[in-house]
Scaffold this active site. Structure first.
Site, PDB file in Angstrom:
ATOM      1  N   ASP A  96      10.463  14.962   9.642  1.00 45.45           N
ATOM      2  CA  ASP A  96      10.258  14.621   8.226  1.00 45.45           C
ATOM      3  C   ASP A  96       8.806  14.877   7.846  1.00 45.45           C
ATOM      4  O   ASP A  96       8.109  14.010   7.342  1.00 45.45           O
ATOM      5  CB  ASP A  96      10.643  13.144   7.997  1.00 45.45           C
ATOM      6  N   VAL A 131       0.824  -1.209   0.000  1.00 51.43           N
ATOM      7  CA  VAL A 131       0.000   0.000   0.000  1.00 51.43           C
ATOM      8  C   VAL A 131       0.855   1.256   0.000  1.00 51.43           C
ATOM      9  O   VAL A 131       0.339   2.361  -0.097  1.00 51.43           O
ATOM     10  CB  VAL A 131      -0.986   0.036   1.193  1.00 51.43           C
ATOM     11  N   GLY A 132       2.137   1.114   0.120  1.00 51.94           N
ATOM     12  CA  GLY A 132       2.955   2.319   0.087  1.00 51.94           C
ATOM     13  C   GLY A 132       4.403   1.990   0.359  1.00 51.94           C
ATOM     14  O   GLY A 132       4.759   0.854   0.667  1.00 51.94           O
ATOM     15  N   LYS A 138       4.439  -2.195   8.192  1.00 52.98           N
ATOM     16  CA  LYS A 138       5.636  -1.660   7.567  1.00 52.98           C
ATOM     17  C   LYS A 138       6.808  -2.578   7.888  1.00 52.98           C
ATOM     18  O   LYS A 138       7.164  -2.766   9.052  1.00 52.98           O
ATOM     19  CB  LYS A 138       5.908  -0.251   8.101  1.00 52.98           C
ATOM     20  N   VAL A 189       5.309  -0.783   2.882  1.00 55.99           N
ATOM     21  CA  VAL A 189       4.123  -0.943   3.712  1.00 55.99           C
ATOM     22  C   VAL A 189       3.153  -1.881   3.010  1.00 55.99           C
ATOM     23  O   VAL A 189       2.851  -1.706   1.827  1.00 55.99           O
ATOM     24  CB  VAL A 189       3.453   0.423   3.959  1.00 55.99           C
ATOM     25  N   GLY A 212       7.519   3.808   2.547  1.00 56.13           N
ATOM     26  CA  GLY A 212       7.910   4.912   3.409  1.00 56.13           C
ATOM     27  C   GLY A 212       9.406   4.995   3.533  1.00 56.13           C
ATOM     28  O   GLY A 212      10.143   4.270   2.863  1.00 56.13           O
ATOM     29  N   GLY A 213       9.828   5.901   4.371  1.00 53.95           N
ATOM     30  CA  GLY A 213      11.249   6.148   4.539  1.00 53.95           C
ATOM     31  C   GLY A 213      12.019   4.944   5.059  1.00 53.95           C
ATOM     32  O   GLY A 213      13.217   4.834   4.848  1.00 53.95           O
ATOM     33  N   PHE A 214      11.339   4.060   5.690  1.00 49.45           N
ATOM     34  CA  PHE A 214      12.076   2.970   6.339  1.00 49.45           C
ATOM     35  C   PHE A 214      11.757   1.601   5.757  1.00 49.45           C
ATOM     36  O   PHE A 214      12.283   0.607   6.194  1.00 49.45           O
ATOM     37  CB  PHE A 214      11.779   2.949   7.834  1.00 49.45           C
TER      38      PHE A 214
END
Ligand SMILES: *[C@@H]1O[C@H](CO)[C@@H](O)[C@H](O)[C@H]1NC(C)=O
Ligand SMILES: *[C@@H]1O[C@H](CO)[C@@H](O)[C@H](O)[C@H]1NC(C)=O
Ligand SMILES: *[C@@H]1O[C@H](CO)[C@@H](O)[C@H](O)[C@H]1NC(C)=O
Ligand SMILES: *[C@@H]1O[C@H](CO)[C@@H](O)[C@H](O)[C@H]1NC(C)=O
Ligand SMILES: *[C@@H]1O[C@H](CO)[C@@H](O)[C@H](O)[C@H]1NC(C)=O
Ligand SMILES: *[C@@H]1O[C@H](CO)[C@@H](O)[C@H](O)[C@H]1NC(C)=O
Ligand SMILES: *[C@@H]1O[C@H](CO)[C@@H](O)[C@H](O)[C@H]1NC(C)=O
Ligand SMILES: *[C@@H]1O[C@H](CO)[C@@H](O)[C@H](O)[C@H]1NC(C)=O
Ligand SMILES: *[C@@H]1O[C@H](CO)[C@@H](O)[C@H](O)[C@H]1NC(C)=O
Ligand SMILES: *[C@@H]1O[C@H](CO)[C@@H](O)[C@H](O)[C@H]1NC(C)=O
Ligand SMILES: *[C@@H]1O[C@H](CO)[C@@H](O)[C@H](O)[C@H]1NC(C)=O
Length: 752
Positions: free
Chosen positions: A705, A586-587, A608, A594, A589-591
């Protein structure tokens, strides 16, 4: 006639009023402690010569050790065989229940008996509550000594304390408490320290219980110039003082029948103030032409008389106010009158000195409460004995009190930090009504933070950090002027939004700083506008006239918190199941990436999977995650669980269904319906989330962030900030992370 020395007055001669039926054999309220007697060793027992029931002192004191006198010390009764000695601590106290307002005879015996084989006799002080009573010096009183006082306790608990004054250990052999009613031995002020109590007899002995209903000890006394008379007939002792009948059945008269009967003594303490009690009864059958009549003379002045002692019936004279003796030399005389045919007579006599107890005891409710706390948490600190506040040099550890000199001391500070406390926060704390600071940190307290703490009006500081408390912080504790330190309670919810029934109740910290909210709103607005300028949107670009106000937003049926689970830690295989083997992305992210997941079969979550391991190891990761899991705010994406199995680190968040703000602004989600009203509201909500991180969290968090991809929207376009907090333990964008270094996404950072 109106001499100031006119202190002795006659009372209640022949009037035999009430005969106290229960007087004989009564022992109600008597406490007889055989100190040092192990509780499992024949306790209680009836002492055969007196019939008094002695018991071990173990329930009345928490400190000290048991000793036994050398067996060759002869002639001692059983209660004198054992003793309690106190090698540790400065002050050690007995705590006894008494009835306040009632006169009590308090008596202790001290017999060394070389119990330790060292033959070093101790010297120490005795205190009654917070006040010094007397010094016990067994170096001069080698065969032992006693202390005895008639005292009216002002609370229902009485402390008798032994205080170390040199290098020797205090000791005590017996402790006896006898309630005596409230209408005898009345003083103008102070208590009565026994000076001597005698009955005039040639026999070599003493009288106490059962001869004396109050267990006063009467010693026989005689002088060479006296002749003793006695009777076998019954003598009534019925007045308020009730001296033993045996003491009245003997009497002394001067052998030289024209000389006075004299009692003389001297004291090294010239300031002694005396109270005298004389007991008289005619115990001879007098001829009809005989008269016995005399006056009482105190230090050369007639103070009372003439007196004719009633036949076989008691007559007591007593002081109404204290008197002193010049140079410490005192003289009490009975001198016959001119018409008396017989010399004067005296049966029994008591002399007391006044002792003042000026130190005011700590407020009784505070004492009861702090003792209750002591019992609840089983605190066994050596200093936690006797009066909690006074004298100041013996104040209990971890307490402080209000002005102890001028008025009733009150407990203002209680510090039980790092004391191994378990269980819930003690209810008795609410009765410390003047408490200002409370430190319960670093214990193992469980249960909820009680509402009553907020009702202690004087409280300005509470540290309950590092416990195991749960629930939420009561509203009453969010008042102005009260500093609360709740961190380190993993199950404690710190924000008001935890309570489903109390939505929109923000913590004080948030409400307090409207100014900072405003500045963050502006920052977020700038962000949105900057973004818009860079990437003009094809949708949502048409300005609408009806800009709705950004405040007073309500959300129909918005569940908060959206997912509740008792489980926080998941295994890697559970994560695999949850995400159906990482089926739906679904996405990103920075780490890490997800994935969509399902928890307990229905609740949607976002999982995540972290692409890089924590720089600080698993323990730190866990600590951070625990911290993040406690952050609950309607405008923050909540963390509901985690997985930390070897290299597999994953975070499980609530699922926010409507994507991120960037997608809506850039039109990536198709035709989006975010008008200017909604945009403004999103800015306010993002700002509220940030404000909560800054001011509502302990420790505060800086997001570092903030960008449109980190502002997620739910089905009602409510904004929820994501990815906060992790910058504390994870490197951002591959940089090695030190908190002073700039972090974030290039393009969103201030160019400076
Ligand atoms: C102590 O007792 C012993 C033996 O009974 C006696 O000789 C001695 O005088 C007593 N000392 C005091 C100070 O009473
Ligand atoms: C003594 O106690 C009785 C009842 O306990 C009370 O009525 C009376 O006032 C008291 N007297 C004094 C002098 O305190
Ligand atoms: C008896 O006492 C009186 C008065 O104190 C005195 O004058 C007298 O000398 C005394 N008699 C004897 C024998 O001591
Ligand atoms: C009193 O009377 C008795 C006899 O009844 C007599 O022996 C005695 O001397 C009298 N005493 C006085 C002081 O008169
Ligand atoms: C008693 O007698 C003495 C002398 O014998 C005399 O001085 C004194 O005044 C008398 N007292 C009374 C009260 O009669
Ligand atoms: C205890 O309270 C007194 C005032 O009653 C204050 O002067 C003192 O500094 C306090 N002591 C501590 C250790 O806080
Ligand atoms: C409580 O006592 C501990 C040490 O025993 C101390 O570190 C702490 O500062 C005290 N708390 C307060 C509020 O004074
Ligand atoms: C507080 O004090 C009152 C009155 O002294 C007492 O009735 C009550 O039980 C106390 N409460 C607690 C929780 O100890
Ligand atoms: C609260 O207690 C904790 C643990 O004892 C301590 O680390 C912290 O400094 C305390 N906070 C304050 C403000 O005293
Ligand atoms: C705290 O209490 C819990 C539950 O009673 C117990 O499992 C835990 O070992 C305790 N921790 C400490 C440090 O005493
Ligand atoms: C807090 O924990 C106690 C047990 O320690 C439990 O009985 C209580 O229900 C919990 N309260 C909340 C709000 O979780």
């Amino acid at each position: 006639m109106e001499s100031p020395c006119r202190v002795l007055v006659a009372v209640l001669g022949t009037l035999a009023i009430i005969h106290l039926v229960q007087a004989q054999g009564q022992q109600a309220g008597f406490i007889s402690l055989d100190c040092g007697l192990p509780a499992n060793e024949l306790s209680p027992y009836d002492e055969p010569t007196t019939g008094l029931r002695f018991l071990s002192d173990e329930k009345f004191i928490q400190s000290g050790k048991s000793g036994r006198i050398q067996p060759n010390t002869e002639g001692y009764l059983k209660p004198y065989e054992t003793l309690r000695y106190f090698p540790d601590g400065i002050r050690n106290c007995y705590n006894l229940n008494v009835e306040k307002g009632m006169t009590h005879l308090i008596r202790a015996y001290f017999i060394y008996g070389n119990y330790d084989g060292l033959d070093i006799k101790p010297k120490f002080d005795l205190y009654l509550g917070p006040n010094p009573w007397t010094t016990i010096d067994l170096q001069t009183q080698v065969n032992g000594t006693r202390a005895e006082i008639l005292h009216i306790p002002i609370s229902n608990s009485l402390q008798v304390c032994l205080v170390k004054t040199g290098t020797t250990s205090p000791l005590i052999t017996t402790l006896e408490i006898r309630p005596m009613g409230n209408d005898t031995y009345i003083t103008k002020s102070g208590s009565l320290n026994l000076f001597f109590r005698v009955y005039l007899s040639k026999s070599d002995g003493y009288l106490r219980y059962r001869n004396d209903v109050y267990d006063r000890v009467w010693t026989s006394f005689s002088r060479n110039e006296w002749t003793h008379i006695s009777t076998t007939l019954e003598v009534s002792n019925s007045n308020k003082y009730f001296p033993p009948k045996e003491a009245l059945k003997t009497a002394a008269t001067p052998t030289n029948s024209s000389a006075p009967l004299t009692m003389e003594w001297s004291s090294s303490n010239v300031d002694n103030q005396y109270y005298l009690y004389g007991h008289f009864a005619e115990i001879q059958e007098l001829q009809t032409n005989d008269t016995r009549e005399f006056n009482m003379i105190w230090n050369g002045q007639v103070i009372s008389g003439p007196l004719i002692p009633p036949k076989f019936n008691i007559y007591t004279i007593f002081s109404l106010s204290p008197s002193t003796c010049v140079g410490g030399k005192c003289s009490f005389q009975l001198r016959r009158t001119n018409r008396s045919t017989l010399p004067p007579l005296l049966n029994a006599f008591e002399v007391y000195t006044v002792i003042q107890f000026p130190q005011i005891e700590t407020n009784e409710n505070d004492v009861v409460a702090v003792r209750d706390i002591k019992t609840t948490y089983e605190i066994s600190r050596n200093s936690w004995q006797g009066d909690p506040c006074v004298p100041r040099q013996f104040m209990w550890d971890g307490l402080n009190c209000s002005n102890t000199d001028t008025s009733t001391p009150r407990i203002t500070y209680l510090n039980l930090s790092s004391s191994g406390l378990t269980g819930s926060i003690a209810a008795a704390i609410q009765n410390l009504t003047q408490l200002e600071k409370l430190d319960l940190s670093n214990n193992n307290l469980t249960g909820e933070v009680p509402e009553f703490l907020g009702n202690i009006k004087s409280l300005v500081f509470i540290n309950i950090s590092w416990n195991n408390l749960n629930g939420s912080i009561p509203q009453a504790l969010r008042r102005k002027g009260l500093e609360l330190f709740p961190q380190g309670n993993p199950r404690l919810c710190l924000s008001g939004s935890c309570l489903p029934s109390k939505r929109k109740q923000f913590p004080v910290a948030i409400v307090a700083s409207v100014a900072s909210v405003a500045s963050i709103i502006i920052a977020v607005l700038v962000l949105i506008f900057v973004f818009r300028k860079k990437k003009p949107s094809t949708v949502g670009g048409n300005l609408q006239e009806n800009i709705s106000p950004a405040v007073n937003v309500t959300y129909p049926n918005s569940p908060e918190p959206s997912i509740q689970t008792n489980k926080r830690r998941f295994t890697y295989s559970e994560v695999t199941d949850m995400t159906k083997n990482f089926q739906r992305v679904v996405g990103e992210g920075g780490f890490g990436i997800v994935y969509h997941g399902t928890l307990n079969g229905n609740a949607q979550v976002a999982v995540k999977v972290l692409s890089q391991s924590s720089t600080q190891g698993y323990k730190q990761f866990k600590a951070e995650v625990d911290l993040l899991m406690r952050v609950h705010h309607t405008n923050l994406v909540s963390l509901v669980g985690y997985c930390g199995e070897g290299d597999h680190l994953a975070l499980i968040y609530e699922f926010v269904p409507n994507g991120n703000l960037r997608q809506h602004l850039s039109g990536k989600r198709g035709r989006s319906n975010i008008n200017w009203g909604i945009r403004l509201r999103i800015a306010v909500e993002a700002a509220l989330g940030l404000e909560y991180l800054h001011s509502g969290c302990i420790p505060p968090m800086i997001h570092r962030d903030v960008k449109t991809t980190n502002i997620l929207l739910d089905e009602h376009y409510k904004a929820k900030l994501a990815d906060f907090g992790l910058s504390r333990s994870f490197p951002v964008g591959g940089e090695s992370h030190v908190s002073t270094v700039i972090a974030g996404t290039p393009g969103y950072l201030d160019p400076e």
